[in-house]
Every structure is written in structure tokens, then in C-alpha cells.
Design a protein around this motif. Structure first.
Motif, PDB file in Angstrom:
ATOM      1  N   MET A   1       2.665   1.734  -3.333  1.00  0.00           N
ATOM      2  CA  MET A   1       1.773   2.229  -4.376  1.00  0.00           C
ATOM      3  C   MET A   1       1.513   3.715  -4.210  1.00  0.00           C
ATOM      4  O   MET A   1       1.466   4.456  -5.189  1.00  0.00           O
ATOM      5  CB  MET A   1       0.446   1.461  -4.323  1.00  0.00           C
ATOM      6  CG  MET A   1       0.562   0.071  -4.908  1.00  0.00           C
ATOM      7  SD  MET A   1      -1.019  -0.763  -4.884  1.00  0.00           S
ATOM      8  CE  MET A   1      -0.574  -2.233  -5.804  1.00  0.00           C
ATOM      9  N   ARG A   2       1.341   4.145  -2.950  1.00  0.00           N
ATOM     10  CA  ARG A   2       1.121   5.573  -2.730  1.00  0.00           C
ATOM     11  C   ARG A   2       2.346   6.369  -3.154  1.00  0.00           C
ATOM     12  O   ARG A   2       2.245   7.395  -3.821  1.00  0.00           O
ATOM     13  CB  ARG A   2       0.786   5.841  -1.258  1.00  0.00           C
ATOM     14  CG  ARG A   2       0.480   7.300  -0.958  1.00  0.00           C
ATOM     15  CD  ARG A   2      -0.255   7.462   0.356  1.00  0.00           C
ATOM     16  NE  ARG A   2      -1.450   6.639   0.399  1.00  0.00           N
ATOM     17  CZ  ARG A   2      -2.613   6.994  -0.143  1.00  0.00           C
ATOM     18  NH1 ARG A   2      -2.739   8.149  -0.752  1.00  0.00           N
ATOM     19  NH2 ARG A   2      -3.638   6.182  -0.066  1.00  0.00           N
TER      20      ARG A   2
ATOM     21  N   SER B   1      -4.090   1.474  -3.510  1.00  0.00           N
ATOM     22  CA  SER B   1      -3.286   1.774  -2.326  1.00  0.00           C
ATOM     23  C   SER B   1      -4.192   2.036  -1.131  1.00  0.00           C
ATOM     24  O   SER B   1      -3.962   1.535  -0.025  1.00  0.00           O
ATOM     25  CB  SER B   1      -2.394   2.979  -2.615  1.00  0.00           C
ATOM     26  OG  SER B   1      -1.886   3.503  -1.414  1.00  0.00           O
TER      27      SER B   1
ATOM     28  N   SER C   1       0.834  -1.200   0.000  1.00  0.00           N
ATOM     29  CA  SER C   1       0.000   0.000   0.000  1.00  0.00           C
ATOM     30  C   SER C   1       0.870   1.252   0.000  1.00  0.00           C
ATOM     31  O   SER C   1       0.635   2.202  -0.751  1.00  0.00           O
ATOM     32  CB  SER C   1      -0.922  -0.027   1.225  1.00  0.00           C
ATOM     33  OG  SER C   1      -1.464   1.241   1.444  1.00  0.00           O
ATOM     34  N   THR C   2       1.913   1.237   0.838  1.00  0.00           N
ATOM     35  CA  THR C   2       2.813   2.388   0.936  1.00  0.00           C
ATOM     36  C   THR C   2       3.579   2.591  -0.368  1.00  0.00           C
ATOM     37  O   THR C   2       3.718   3.717  -0.855  1.00  0.00           O
ATOM     38  CB  THR C   2       3.802   2.172   2.098  1.00  0.00           C
ATOM     39  OG1 THR C   2       3.050   1.841   3.267  1.00  0.00           O
ATOM     40  CG2 THR C   2       4.628   3.412   2.357  1.00  0.00           C
TER      41      THR C   2
ATOM     42  N   THR D   1      -3.987   4.770  -7.049  1.00  0.00           N
ATOM     43  CA  THR D   1      -4.335   5.407  -5.771  1.00  0.00           C
ATOM     44  C   THR D   1      -5.473   4.671  -5.067  1.00  0.00           C
ATOM     45  O   THR D   1      -5.370   4.388  -3.867  1.00  0.00           O
ATOM     46  CB  THR D   1      -4.664   6.893  -6.003  1.00  0.00           C
ATOM     47  OG1 THR D   1      -3.554   7.497  -6.674  1.00  0.00           O
ATOM     48  CG2 THR D   1      -4.902   7.615  -4.701  1.00  0.00           C
TER      49      THR D   1
END
Lengths: 198, 198
Positions: A46-47, B43, A43-44, B40
Motif C-alpha cells: 500500500m505504501r 498502510s 502494508s508495504t 496511506t
């Protein structure tokens, strides 16, 4: 069921190329069972990618800086320009470690079927770039598909007036390839371009 | 190259089941070209899942609430308990809409080879749950593998003293399946359990 978070994650993952609904469910369970080691870092990451990755204004590569690392690398041969269809092709050439010049990413190929003309591609910036001088050789490293070859011909026409050498990748037997599995076109190209064993 | 953000994303994506290095690169390029519509949101969905998804303390399902939606649904038949190996099996049964009782997720199967004994699985809570009463039938919906069947036998032994009915899923020809492609075991099971056409 109000498993909205899970369903939503599955639905988004299933949009990735190579993942269908079933493998997206499997990936989701895999991710949730590896929350700390994979789900949160992913997740991090991708951000971070969404916020920091830019398209290089000079060559069209993706990087966190613009111009990209390759364009800024003064140790690379600035007189060699390699034209590729997509960033994935640029990455493939970089992995081969066989090319030390600069790149130009077209963003696709000309395609009458899909209605993609020269204006839809990163072609005018390429013409300007070659027109500015300093480039001795343009290597057309497009895919050996019909659209790729059409685009190669178009580009070699457009670039013919600039007095730069225009080359293309060699056709032939892939290293490690077996003749029995190759198509006739590849075999006849390999035969025509045969080399003397020195 | 300092394409660290991109390389890091590729590396993490390639850890997902079903994605190798090549498809992870493809997925990364796909994501970056769909920054607003996919990268986004994905994420965000991953962060939400990492923060909110819980394991149901009663059945072992994954949900954003504990107990999960299925366990809290009073309209479901509380006297029917379906034992499954994994959450993915629970989801498969839920998609079939064929079962309206409750579940119990074991978290795997007994496996002498992998050193997985009863204590590694969600078995003692199951025994307690059945011992508390109110359950009339336990359906052993484990996979028709050697380990699944071993676990089924073990569970039916353990549950035999509680006076509940113990059943298993039927073996037979998959709906839409062709006899020619089925293994001998399935065919002979389907033949043995043949039904009169009413």
C-alpha cells in the motif's frame, strides 16, 4: 479498552467497498494471524502504491510510469482510440486481450442528477487528442446505462467534425448467457443485430 | 504491463476473507483514488498493528499490551471466567457490554475431522488457571455447533474436579428473531427453557 491500533485498523478497513464492520473485523483478525505472510506485505504494497502510482497524463490510466505502459507501447495500434468510463473498464478490456489500440479514460459519465457536466470529465483533453490527428477510429466503450449512453451521444456529437470513424460496442447475448434470464432490451437488440451463420 | 505495484496490491487484497479478485480490484482503485485519506493511513495502521499487537499471555486476547487491558482491569469480576473459541467471540461479548468478568480464548474447538486435539488448543493453560483458584464460575461460551458442544463437554469434564460452577449460554429465540425462520432445535430448546412472565 486501549485497543486503539486494532480498532483503528478495523475502522479503516471497513471503509473499503465490499467490507462492512463485521467483515472488517474478520479481515483484521485474519491479517493479524498472518502477520509475516500478509499484514506486513500488504502494508508495504500500500505504501508503494501510494508513493509510486500515477495517473497517466495522456489516457488517464493508472501506472507507475507517466505516460503509462499502454501509451508507451509502440506495438499497439495508435490509430484506434477506445473511450472508457473508468480505469476498471480499461483493465477489463485489457484482460479480454481483445483490443490492441490506445485508451482514453473519462473518469465517469455525464450525469444531470449528480451534477456532472463535460467540464468534470476528461473530455477536453480527448477532443484535443483526437484533433491532433492520427486517430482513425474512436470506439465508445461506455457502460450500457442511461448515463453511459447519454455520454456516448454527447461524445459522438463533439467528435463528429474530426472525420474519424465513431463506433460503439455491440449489444447482444452475453457469451454463456441464457436467454431466459436476459432483459427485453438486450433480447431485442440481439435479434435486431442478428448475424448470418456462415 | 509493468503495473507491478498495482497488480501486487490487488493480489494481496484478494487474499482477505470476503474479497475476491473482482472486489480486490475495486478496492484497489478505491484506495488509489483516496490516497491521502485512506491508502496511506491504512498502510500506516497495518504496519502499527504488525509491530505492536500482541497475544495476551493470560487470556489469549489481542491487544497492544500483555497482559491485555481486560486482564489488567481490576474493576472486572476476577471470579468469573468466560471461555470463548476465538478473539472475535470475545469482541462480540465485549460489544454486548453484558459481561464484566475475565476471558479465556481457546483458539478453536476440538475437531476429530481436522485433527485438532486438546494439545492444539489453549486448554492446559486454562486448567492451570482454574487450578490456581480464585475463580468461582466458568462460563462455556462456545459456539452452538457440533464441535463447539463437543469442546464444551470435554472442558466441563476436565474442570469438574476444581469445585467451580460450570455454566453455558442459554439457547433460545434470538432477540428480534422470527419463529418462522428458526430451526427445530432452537425452537424446542426455547420451549423447554420457557420462563414465567413476572
Amino acid at each position: 479498552m486501549s485497543q486503539s491500533e486494532i480498532e483503528h485498523l478495523i475502522q479503516l478497513l471497513s471503509k473499503l467497498p465490499g467490507l462492512g464492520p463485521r467483515s472488517a473485523r474478520r479481515a483484521t483478525l485474519y491479517l493479524i494471524s498472518r502477520r509475516e505472510s500478509l499484514l506486513t506485505p500488504l502494508s508495504t504494497a500500500m505504501r508503494a502504491a501510494a508513493e509510486n502510482v500515477k495517473v497517466c497524463g495522456q489516457c488517464g490510466n493508472l501506472d507507475v510510469t507517466d505516460p503509462c505502459d499502454i501509451c508507451r507501447d509502440t506495438k499497439r495500434d495508435q490509430s484506434l482510440l477506445c473511450i472508457v468510463e473508468d480505469v476498471s473498464d480499461l483493465w477489463a478490456l485489457e484482460r479480454s486481450n481483445a483490443f490492441r489500440g490506445l485508451y482514453h479514460v473519462l473518469g465517469g459519465t455525464l450525469s444531470a442528477l449528480d451534477g456532472i457536466g463535460p467540464d468534470e470529465l476528461n473530455i477536453e483533453p480527448l477532443i484535443r487528442r483526437v484533433g491532433e490527428g492520427g486517430i482513425a477510429e474512436v470506439i465508445l466503450a461506455l457502460n450500457a446505462t442511461v448515463d453511459g449512453q447519454t455520454t456516448s451521444h454527447y461524445l459522438s456529437d463533439r467528435l463528429s467534425d474530426f472525420g474519424v470513424q465513431i463506433t460503439r460496442l455491440a449489444h447482444g447475448v452475453p457469451v454463456g448467457g441464457e436467454l431466459d434470464y436476459l432483459d427485453d432490451g438486450t433480447l431485442s437488440a440481439a435479434l435486431k443485430s442478428r448475424r448470418s451463420i456462415s
